[in-house]
Design a protein around this motif. Structure first.
Motif, PDB file in Angstrom:
ATOM      1  N   PHE A  43       0.704  -1.395  -0.075  1.00 33.44           N
ATOM      2  CA  PHE A  43       0.038  -0.187   0.086  1.00 33.44           C
ATOM      3  C   PHE A  43       0.822   1.097  -0.080  1.00 33.44           C
ATOM      4  O   PHE A  43       0.463   2.323  -0.565  1.00 33.44           O
ATOM      5  N   ASN A  44       1.866   1.019   0.830  1.00 36.78           N
ATOM      6  CA  ASN A  44       3.026   2.430   0.484  1.00 36.78           C
ATOM      7  C   ASN A  44       3.433   2.597  -0.858  1.00 36.78           C
ATOM      8  O   ASN A  44       3.469   3.906  -1.188  1.00 36.78           O
ATOM      9  N   GLY A  45       3.499   1.674  -1.688  1.00 33.40           N
ATOM     10  CA  GLY A  45       3.547   2.013  -3.146  1.00 33.40           C
ATOM     11  C   GLY A  45       2.611   2.760  -3.805  1.00 33.40           C
ATOM     12  O   GLY A  45       2.620   3.549  -4.567  1.00 33.40           O
ATOM     13  N   VAL A 108      -9.676  -9.448   2.278  1.00 34.99           N
ATOM     14  CA  VAL A 108      -9.946  -7.877   2.396  1.00 34.99           C
ATOM     15  C   VAL A 108      -8.460  -7.403   1.748  1.00 34.99           C
ATOM     16  O   VAL A 108      -8.665  -6.329   1.058  1.00 34.99           O
ATOM     17  N   PHE A 109      -7.385  -7.760   2.020  1.00 35.41           N
ATOM     18  CA  PHE A 109      -6.242  -7.078   1.463  1.00 35.41           C
ATOM     19  C   PHE A 109      -6.218  -7.174  -0.169  1.00 35.41           C
ATOM     20  O   PHE A 109      -5.949  -6.107  -0.828  1.00 35.41           O
ATOM     21  N   MET A 110      -6.437  -8.434  -0.660  1.00 33.67           N
ATOM     22  CA  MET A 110      -6.124  -8.415  -2.200  1.00 33.67           C
ATOM     23  C   MET A 110      -7.431  -7.886  -2.784  1.00 33.67           C
ATOM     24  O   MET A 110      -7.076  -7.142  -3.850  1.00 33.67           O
ATOM     25  N   GLY A 111      -8.505  -7.883  -2.160  1.00 35.57           N
ATOM     26  CA  GLY A 111      -9.628  -6.993  -2.710  1.00 35.57           C
ATOM     27  C   GLY A 111      -9.495  -5.555  -2.876  1.00 35.57           C
ATOM     28  O   GLY A 111      -9.458  -5.001  -3.975  1.00 35.57           O
ATOM     29  N   THR A 112      -8.977  -5.127  -1.861  1.00 39.22           N
ATOM     30  CA  THR A 112      -8.782  -3.462  -1.815  1.00 39.22           C
ATOM     31  C   THR A 112      -7.548  -3.127  -2.731  1.00 39.22           C
ATOM     32  O   THR A 112      -7.804  -2.013  -3.649  1.00 39.22           O
ATOM     33  N   PHE A 113      -6.624  -4.267  -2.716  1.00 37.28           N
ATOM     34  CA  PHE A 113      -5.418  -3.969  -3.476  1.00 37.28           C
ATOM     35  C   PHE A 113      -5.689  -3.847  -5.085  1.00 37.28           C
ATOM     36  O   PHE A 113      -5.297  -2.866  -5.579  1.00 37.28           O
ATOM     37  N   MET A 114      -6.301  -4.985  -5.212  1.00 35.79           N
ATOM     38  CA  MET A 114      -6.763  -5.061  -6.932  1.00 35.79           C
ATOM     39  C   MET A 114      -7.592  -3.900  -7.204  1.00 35.79           C
ATOM     40  O   MET A 114      -7.554  -3.182  -8.303  1.00 35.79           O
ATOM     41  N   THR A 115      -8.680  -3.514  -6.426  1.00 33.07           N
ATOM     42  CA  THR A 115      -9.737  -2.343  -7.033  1.00 33.07           C
ATOM     43  C   THR A 115      -8.710  -0.977  -6.968  1.00 33.07           C
ATOM     44  O   THR A 115      -8.988  -0.441  -7.835  1.00 33.07           O
ATOM     45  N   LEU A 259      11.554   2.558 -11.695  1.00 32.41           N
ATOM     46  CA  LEU A 259      12.760   1.833 -11.199  1.00 32.41           C
ATOM     47  C   LEU A 259      12.697   1.915  -9.612  1.00 32.41           C
ATOM     48  O   LEU A 259      13.066   0.846  -9.068  1.00 32.41           O
ATOM     49  N   ALA A 260      12.277   2.931  -9.183  1.00 28.19           N
ATOM     50  CA  ALA A 260      12.345   3.100  -7.600  1.00 28.19           C
ATOM     51  C   ALA A 260      11.292   2.068  -6.927  1.00 28.19           C
ATOM     52  O   ALA A 260      11.741   1.329  -6.106  1.00 28.19           O
ATOM     53  N   ILE A 261       9.985   1.896  -7.496  1.00 25.56           N
ATOM     54  CA  ILE A 261       9.313   0.864  -7.143  1.00 25.56           C
ATOM     55  C   ILE A 261       9.892  -0.392  -7.388  1.00 25.56           C
ATOM     56  O   ILE A 261       9.682  -1.203  -6.471  1.00 25.56           O
ATOM     57  N   PHE A 262      10.504  -0.638  -8.488  1.00 26.95           N
ATOM     58  CA  PHE A 262      10.872  -2.061  -8.910  1.00 26.95           C
ATOM     59  C   PHE A 262      12.050  -2.387  -7.721  1.00 26.95           C
ATOM     60  O   PHE A 262      12.101  -3.429  -7.005  1.00 26.95           O
ATOM     61  N   PHE A 263      12.933  -1.480  -7.565  1.00 27.74           N
ATOM     62  CA  PHE A 263      14.045  -1.772  -6.717  1.00 27.74           C
ATOM     63  C   PHE A 263      13.724  -1.592  -5.121  1.00 27.74           C
ATOM     64  O   PHE A 263      14.420  -2.245  -4.427  1.00 27.74           O
TER      65      PHE A 263
END
Lengths: 266, 287
Positions: A43-45, A108-115, A259-263
């Motif tokens: 979620f920080n991402g 709940v985690f995956m649902g919110t994440f995917m949405t 790149l920042a997100i990836f690394f």
């Protein structure tokens, strides 16, 4: 089929930073941002991503309601994803139980994440399509497809077809509106009856519309030939695409974010 | 009053950046059996306005009344209304769609529930009113006709509904002079003999001046002038200001008057004007 509906995903003229960027830069950035969106793991991402997109959105000075309008068509998919994950993704603490149905932590985690991912996907795309004129888009696509020419990808022709198609959408909308009214003035009924009846009732609208589309295509072909049009090689452009300092800044920023997100793995 | 607009306003695409106020606070009345001309520059709102008469457009604010009843109150059947108040759009030949002329002309009356002999009678009537021979044309495909014939077939389709009011939006656009004259003569005859109420939208001043008994001049969504052709064209200055012109006959008469001749300027046919000029300037009083 009213005139009102065409504003969906439609270009909104303006002169913000996003409006001024080179369409090629916007297309590449859109691609990179979508990749970044799928690299995000926490979620920080998302917060980081939303912060960036939010800043761009505010700088673009687009009215809020265009985003809500643009999100409407995907609302069903978003809700569907959310509910499926809530009910069927298992794991972790159980939050809620009704007979065989359970809502668990993972769901709940995956649902919110995917949405969130889906919504951001649409919002990012809207941000680009709302600030890029269709003609600039076609230009950008043509340019980006140029390296594929030796492989037989007709970039120029694709761009020309896109431009013509986009150019004629409003014309055909107007035409269909006019014909619809003309037939309504003769007592045609487009609104009542079951589906078969309605389809039959569309004939007085569709026949003249097709006839006129072919007539327009013919006229356009003649007009283009009269101007000695031949596409592709050696054709110069009225507006040459030229990347400026800001365009480079844009591409670097977006790549940096990806790149920042990836690394960092956020 | 047959058709009446009260403080009628209309906006295209309200609530978007493309919002345009096409009509602003229009009030007017059209009487039964009259021949009304609506003139104005391109984009003045005249076409938008007439589409309110049979409920194709709904006013953003204000009312449209037919026989004293608001057509947007729920007791009115708009489809029935449209067969009484017929509207012929610009380039009506683009709306033809059937396999035969007969079927296309029959589309309107069939929609109002006519069948069999009665329907065929109406089709014959419509075609003959437009000077097309029923036996020759009935089985031909509308797509094989010439431009002028197509337009007359489209017009026949409207007349076959036997409307009480007929609204014509630039009916002679793109027609040759002879076709134009024939067409207008047909309309004039219908108006005279069948007491048909005609509303003609045009920006051809010559055409409208000798036909209409009342003119409304539109500019930028408002009515700027109204009255008999004589009254309206007397304000030549104002007409030119909004990008239109007075008929060339009127200009001639007005120029003569300016030169100090005692002459009428409200004549719109060549014969009348010639007689007036001869009478006033004949022989002794040369230019």
């Amino acid at each position: 089929m009213s005139m009102q509906s065409i504003t969906l995903g439609h270009y909104i003229p303006g002169n913000s930073l996003l409006h001024q960027l080179d369409p090629r830069v916007k297309l590449i950035s859109l691609f990179i941002l979508i990749v970044a969106l799928f690299l995000i793991k926490t979620f920080n991402g998302f917060f980081f991503y939303i912060f960036f997109i939010g800043a761009l959105f505010i700088s673009s000075r687009l009215p809020w309601k265009y985003f809500f309008r643009g999100l409407k068509p995907v609302l069903f998919i978003v809700l569907f994803t959310l509910i499926l994950h809530f009910l069927f993704t298992k794991g972790g603490e159980v939050y809620w139980r009704l007979g065989a149905l359970t809502v668990e932590e993972m769901g709940v985690f995956m649902g919110t994440f995917m949405t969130l991912r889906l919504i951001l996907l649409v919002v990012t795309t809207l941000l680009i399509t709302l600030t890029t004129s269709p003609v600039a888009f076609a230009d950008g696509i043509e340019h980006l497809l140029r390296p594929l020419r030796p492989l037989g990808v007709p970039g120029y022709e694709i761009a020309m077809m896109m431009t013509i198609a986009l150019r004629f959408i409003p014309t055909l909308m107007e035409e269909s509106d006019k014909i619809r009214k003309a037939q309504m003035a003769r007592g045609a009924d487009f609104e009542t009856g079951n589906i078969f009846r309605r389809a039959r009732n569309m004939i007085p609208l569709l026949v003249p519309l097709f006839v006129s589309a072919f007539r327009r295509a013919d006229d356009l072909a003649v007009a283009m030939e009269a101007r000695c049009y031949r596409g592709g090689e050696q054709r110069t452009k009225m507006r040459e695409l030229k990347a400026h300092f800001l365009d480079y800044v844009g591409i670097f920023t977006v790549s940096g974010i990806c790149l920042a997100i990836f690394f960092t793995g956020i | 009053m047959l058709i009446e607009a009260r403080n009628l306003s209309y906006e295209y695409m309200p609530g978007t950046p493309f919002q345009v106020e096409a009509l602003k606070n229009i009030t007017l009345g059209i009487e039964k059996g009259s021949f009304v001309g609506i003139i104005g520059e391109t984009g003045s709102g005249k076409s938008t306005f007439v589409q309110h008469f049979n409920g194709l457009l709904k006013p953003t604010s204000g009312q449209l009344l037919v026989n004293g009843k608001d057509i947007w109150s729920h007791s009115i059947d708009l489809r029935a209304l449209r067969t009484k108040i017929a509207l012929l759009f610009q380039f009506p030949e683009h709306q033809l769609f059937e396999e035969t002329v007969f079927k296309d002309v029959a589309f309107g009356p069939r929609n109002s529930g006519l069948k069999g002999k009665e329907l065929a009678g109406r089709v014959r009537m419509g075609l003959e009113m437009m000077g097309l021979d029923y036996e020759i044309y009935r089985d031909r495909s509308p797509f094989t006709l010439s431009g002028g014939e197509k337009r007359r077939v489209a017009m026949a389709g409207i007349l076959a509904m036997s409307p009480e009011v007929i609204i014509l939006d630039e009916p002679t656009a793109g027609m040759d002079p002879l076709g134009r004259q024939n067409f207008l003569e047909q309309i004039e005859r219908l108006h005279r003999e069948e007491n048909l109420t005609v509303i003609l939208v045009t920006h051809n001043m010559e055409e409208i001046a000798c036909l209409a008994d009342k003119l409304f001049v539109f500019s930028r969504g408002k009515i700027v002038l109204q009255g008999s052709p004589g009254d309206v064209f007397a304000s030549a200055e104002q007409i030119r200001e909004i990008g239109l012109d007075v008929p060339s006959l009127t200009r001639l008469l007005q120029e003569l008057k300016k030169k100090g001749k005692n002459i009428r300027t409200d004549l719109f046919t060549a014969e009348e004007a010639a007689a007036e000029i001869l009478c006033r300037l004949g022989g002794r009083d040369r230019l």
